[in-house]
Scaffold this motif. Structure first.
Motif, PDB file in Angstrom:
ATOM      1  N   ASP A  23      56.612  42.144  27.927  1.00  0.00           N
ATOM      2  CA  ASP A  23      57.591  41.083  27.706  1.00  0.00           C
ATOM      3  C   ASP A  23      58.042  41.127  26.243  1.00  0.00           C
ATOM      4  O   ASP A  23      57.216  41.012  25.331  1.00  0.00           O
ATOM      5  CB  ASP A  23      56.952  39.734  28.027  1.00  0.00           C
ATOM      6  CG  ASP A  23      57.970  38.610  27.914  1.00  0.00           C
ATOM      7  OD1 ASP A  23      59.170  38.930  27.802  1.00  0.00           O
ATOM      8  OD2 ASP A  23      57.529  37.444  27.947  1.00  0.00           O
ATOM      9  N   VAL A  24      59.331  41.308  25.997  1.00  0.00           N
ATOM     10  CA  VAL A  24      59.842  41.415  24.629  1.00  0.00           C
ATOM     11  C   VAL A  24      60.630  40.177  24.221  1.00  0.00           C
ATOM     12  O   VAL A  24      61.325  40.167  23.226  1.00  0.00           O
ATOM     13  CB  VAL A  24      60.735  42.671  24.492  1.00  0.00           C
ATOM     14  CG1 VAL A  24      59.912  43.908  24.721  1.00  0.00           C
ATOM     15  CG2 VAL A  24      61.891  42.594  25.473  1.00  0.00           C
ATOM     16  N   THR A  25      60.597  39.122  24.987  1.00  0.00           N
ATOM     17  CA  THR A  25      61.324  37.896  24.666  1.00  0.00           C
ATOM     18  C   THR A  25      60.658  37.217  23.482  1.00  0.00           C
ATOM     19  O   THR A  25      59.432  36.984  23.492  1.00  0.00           O
ATOM     20  CB  THR A  25      61.327  36.945  25.860  1.00  0.00           C
ATOM     21  OG1 THR A  25      61.869  37.630  26.986  1.00  0.00           O
ATOM     22  CG2 THR A  25      62.129  35.690  25.549  1.00  0.00           C
ATOM     23  N   VAL A  62      59.051  43.381  17.027  1.00  0.00           N
ATOM     24  CA  VAL A  62      58.873  44.756  16.540  1.00  0.00           C
ATOM     25  C   VAL A  62      57.668  45.398  17.220  1.00  0.00           C
ATOM     26  O   VAL A  62      57.691  46.542  17.643  1.00  0.00           O
ATOM     27  CB  VAL A  62      58.716  44.763  15.007  1.00  0.00           C
ATOM     28  CG1 VAL A  62      58.343  46.151  14.511  1.00  0.00           C
ATOM     29  CG2 VAL A  62      60.008  44.285  14.351  1.00  0.00           C
ATOM     30  N   HIS A  63      56.610  44.633  17.407  1.00  0.00           N
ATOM     31  CA  HIS A  63      55.372  45.163  18.016  1.00  0.00           C
ATOM     32  C   HIS A  63      55.621  45.568  19.466  1.00  0.00           C
ATOM     33  O   HIS A  63      55.229  46.651  19.899  1.00  0.00           O
ATOM     34  CB  HIS A  63      54.291  44.093  17.919  1.00  0.00           C
ATOM     35  CG  HIS A  63      53.028  44.489  18.631  1.00  0.00           C
ATOM     36  ND1 HIS A  63      52.156  45.427  18.121  1.00  0.00           N
ATOM     37  CD2 HIS A  63      52.526  44.051  19.808  1.00  0.00           C
ATOM     38  CE1 HIS A  63      51.145  45.566  18.964  1.00  0.00           C
ATOM     39  NE2 HIS A  63      51.337  44.736  19.996  1.00  0.00           N
ATOM     40  N   HIS A  64      56.308  44.704  20.232  1.00  0.00           N
ATOM     41  CA  HIS A  64      56.553  44.996  21.652  1.00  0.00           C
ATOM     42  C   HIS A  64      57.515  46.162  21.829  1.00  0.00           C
ATOM     43  O   HIS A  64      57.381  46.955  22.758  1.00  0.00           O
ATOM     44  CB  HIS A  64      57.099  43.755  22.356  1.00  0.00           C
ATOM     45  CG  HIS A  64      56.037  42.727  22.632  1.00  0.00           C
ATOM     46  ND1 HIS A  64      55.115  42.896  23.631  1.00  0.00           N
ATOM     47  CD2 HIS A  64      55.768  41.532  22.034  1.00  0.00           C
ATOM     48  CE1 HIS A  64      54.313  41.842  23.648  1.00  0.00           C
ATOM     49  NE2 HIS A  64      54.680  41.006  22.693  1.00  0.00           N
ATOM     50  N   GLN A  65      58.504  46.278  20.976  1.00  0.00           N
ATOM     51  CA  GLN A  65      59.418  47.407  21.087  1.00  0.00           C
ATOM     52  C   GLN A  65      58.689  48.715  20.864  1.00  0.00           C
ATOM     53  O   GLN A  65      58.927  49.721  21.545  1.00  0.00           O
ATOM     54  CB  GLN A  65      60.545  47.245  20.059  1.00  0.00           C
ATOM     55  CG  GLN A  65      61.555  46.147  20.433  1.00  0.00           C
ATOM     56  CD  GLN A  65      62.616  45.986  19.381  1.00  0.00           C
ATOM     57  OE1 GLN A  65      62.451  46.472  18.258  1.00  0.00           O
ATOM     58  NE2 GLN A  65      63.684  45.280  19.728  1.00  0.00           N
ATOM     59  N   ASP A  66      57.770  48.723  19.915  1.00  0.00           N
ATOM     60  CA  ASP A  66      56.984  49.933  19.656  1.00  0.00           C
ATOM     61  C   ASP A  66      56.123  50.289  20.859  1.00  0.00           C
ATOM     62  O   ASP A  66      55.985  51.455  21.232  1.00  0.00           O
ATOM     63  CB  ASP A  66      56.111  49.702  18.419  1.00  0.00           C
ATOM     64  CG  ASP A  66      55.360  50.960  18.029  1.00  0.00           C
ATOM     65  OD1 ASP A  66      56.016  51.998  17.786  1.00  0.00           O
ATOM     66  OD2 ASP A  66      54.108  50.915  17.991  1.00  0.00           O
ATOM     67  N   LYS A  69      58.237  51.822  23.669  1.00  0.00           N
ATOM     68  CA  LYS A  69      58.532  53.240  23.441  1.00  0.00           C
ATOM     69  C   LYS A  69      57.365  54.126  23.847  1.00  0.00           C
ATOM     70  O   LYS A  69      57.535  55.181  24.458  1.00  0.00           O
ATOM     71  CB  LYS A  69      58.870  53.451  21.956  1.00  0.00           C
ATOM     72  CG  LYS A  69      60.209  52.848  21.538  1.00  0.00           C
ATOM     73  CD  LYS A  69      60.469  53.103  20.060  1.00  0.00           C
ATOM     74  CE  LYS A  69      61.805  52.477  19.643  1.00  0.00           C
ATOM     75  NZ  LYS A  69      62.073  52.697  18.183  1.00  0.00           N
ATOM     76  N   LYS A  70      56.143  53.676  23.523  1.00  0.00           N
ATOM     77  CA  LYS A  70      54.954  54.456  23.898  1.00  0.00           C
ATOM     78  C   LYS A  70      54.813  54.560  25.407  1.00  0.00           C
ATOM     79  O   LYS A  70      54.485  55.606  25.967  1.00  0.00           O
ATOM     80  CB  LYS A  70      53.692  53.829  23.295  1.00  0.00           C
ATOM     81  CG  LYS A  70      53.610  53.968  21.787  1.00  0.00           C
ATOM     82  CD  LYS A  70      52.313  53.370  21.260  1.00  0.00           C
ATOM     83  CE  LYS A  70      52.214  53.523  19.752  1.00  0.00           C
ATOM     84  NZ  LYS A  70      50.939  52.936  19.246  1.00  0.00           N
TER      85      LYS A  70
END
Length: 446
Positions: A23-25, A62-66, A69-70
């Motif tokens: 969840d990136v919200t 920023v943490h969730h987007q990284d 990507k992984k």
């Protein structure tokens, strides 16, 4: 199974990543006591307008987007590996199918069947037995090789005569023999029986079923070549010159067990099931070690519940079950009845039908039935050859099985599988059963 083993490491690698939150919200500011409140933000934000509270939310994004990507990279790598593995397995499977097909074609070209009897090892033992082809799964043998091996079917090489022809001993080399049965064609029934036997025996593979090496058709004569059975038929051993002298109690139980195993193969393992239809002591052959094998499948039929309207009544007097003789009803229980007659022959040393004074005859069932169920009389009617060496407890058990097998009502007779299991404990381990006896020196020649 191999595919499952290959996929396990991939699954173990990907599962932890897939279980992580995605969840990136942005989360609303909250008074989380775990987050630092006195020191500056962990990451330096370029905008001067950003407040500390929004800074915390921006840190989470920023943490969730990284992490996303992984996960995406991991999924791409895993999918690529899985696709590669599936492609490799598919190619390998196609290669194996092509290799197997090529192997089958090569066996056909060499005259070896892909299924049924393995002719390579058998024919290697018969260097002078020349084949001229193959029909189905059976070798077609050159007529001249049979003439040479039997000395032009000399009477001195005759070793038996059955319902459909004479059997000769054939010497193919100094130490290799076979049995050749010659029948005369012209009769439609005889030709059907010949074809039926070739078809049946080409499909059977069992230690208690006779092996067919090949066949030959020459002019009006037809020939079947079998493995050699040195001790002839059970009928010869019981009712011929030997008069049962070579058959001890344990050997007779072994023979009964072998016959039951052969029938169990026909009734339970063949698809469709096979009814022998002409089971008798003359069709039970014995090799040099008195291993019994069923033979003569000319009258055999595949399938159950056959009526009198679609089959011709056939068989041998004394062995034919009452329901088949009177009503034409043929089932596996008809073979069980014939087995019961053979069992009585082994126990009593008498023929299935014996002539009385004049033209009268008496069946072994009519004569023996009242005495088989009387324990005081039973030991006195047993064949004198085995009377001293038999076990009384086992005698009563065998007699009980025989009585069940020859019941007039088919539904009262046991299945051959049940008969088989009842004989295994009565036969010594050395002879193929499970009986442990004190005399460890017991052998087949005993």
């Amino acid at each position: 199974m191999k595919l499952l083993i290959l996929l396990i490491p991939i699954w173990v690698f990907v599962t932890p990543l897939l279980s992580a939150p995605v969840d990136v919200t942005p989360q609303p500011p909250s008074a989380d006591p775990v987050l630092p409140t006195e020191k500056g933000p962990i990451f330096q934000i370029s905008s001067d307008k950003d407040a500390p509270s929004p800074g915390v939310a921006e840190f989470k994004v920023v943490h969730h987007q990284d992490l996303n990507k992984k996960i995406l990279i991991s999924l791409i790598v895993a999918s690529t590996l899985l696709a590669g593995i599936l492609l490799f397995i598919s190619c390998f499977w196609i290669y194996r199918l092509k290799t197997r097909k090529k192997s089958v074609e090569q066996r056909h070209q060499k005259g070896e069947p892909a299924k049924g009897l393995s002719w390579g090892p058998i024919m290697a033992k018969f260097p002078s037995l020349k084949t001229v082809g193959k029909k189905g799964l059976v070798a077609v043998i050159e007529y001249q090789s049979l003439v040479a091996a039997t000395d032009n079917f000399n009477e001195k090489n005759a070793i038996g005569e059955g319902r459909s022809g004479c059997v000769y001993k054939a010497q193919f080399s100094d130490d290799v023999q076979a049995a050749v049965k010659r029948t005369h064609g012209g009769d439609q029934d005889a030709e059907k029986e010949f074809e039926n036997e070739v078809d049946m025996l080409s499909k059977f593979q069992h230690q208690n079923i006779i092996s067919l090496l090949g066949y030959c058709i020459h002019s009006n004569a037809q020939f079947l070549v079998y493995e050699m059975m040195q001790n002839g038929s059970l009928e010869f051993q019981l009712h011929g010159p030997p008069r049962g002298s070579a058959l001890t109690w344990h050997l007779r139980m072994k023979i009964a067990l072998d016959v039951a195993r052969g029938l169990e193969y026909l009734h339970e393992r063949c698809n469709p099931p096979v009814i022998h239809r002409d089971l008798k002591s003359s069709n039970v052959l014995l090799d040099s070690n008195f291993n019994a094998k069923l033979s003569d499948f000319g009258l055999a039929i595949a399938g159950w519940n056959l009526s009198k309207s679609n089959i011709k009544l056939s068989g041998t007097l004394g062995y034919v079950a009452p329901e088949y003789l009177l009503d034409g009803k043929l089932t596996d229980k008809s073979d069980v009845y014939a087995f019961g007659i053979i069992l009585l022959e082994l126990l009593l040393g008498r023929r299935p039908v014996e002539k009385l004074e004049g033209a009268q005859c008496q069946s072994i069932v009519t004569w023996a039935m009242p005495q088989l169920t009387d324990r005081s009389k039973l030991p006195n009617i047993v064949d004198s050859v085995i009377r001293e060496g038999m076990d009384l407890k086992h005698l009563y058990q065998v007699a009980a099985v025989a009585v069940l097998c020859v019941q007039p009502e088919p539904s009262y007779r046991p299945l051959i599988t049940d008969v088989l299991h009842s004989f295994i404990p009565l036969v010594p381990i050395d002879l193929g059963g499970s009986l442990r006896i004190a005399d460890s020196a017991l052998s087949i020649s005993a």
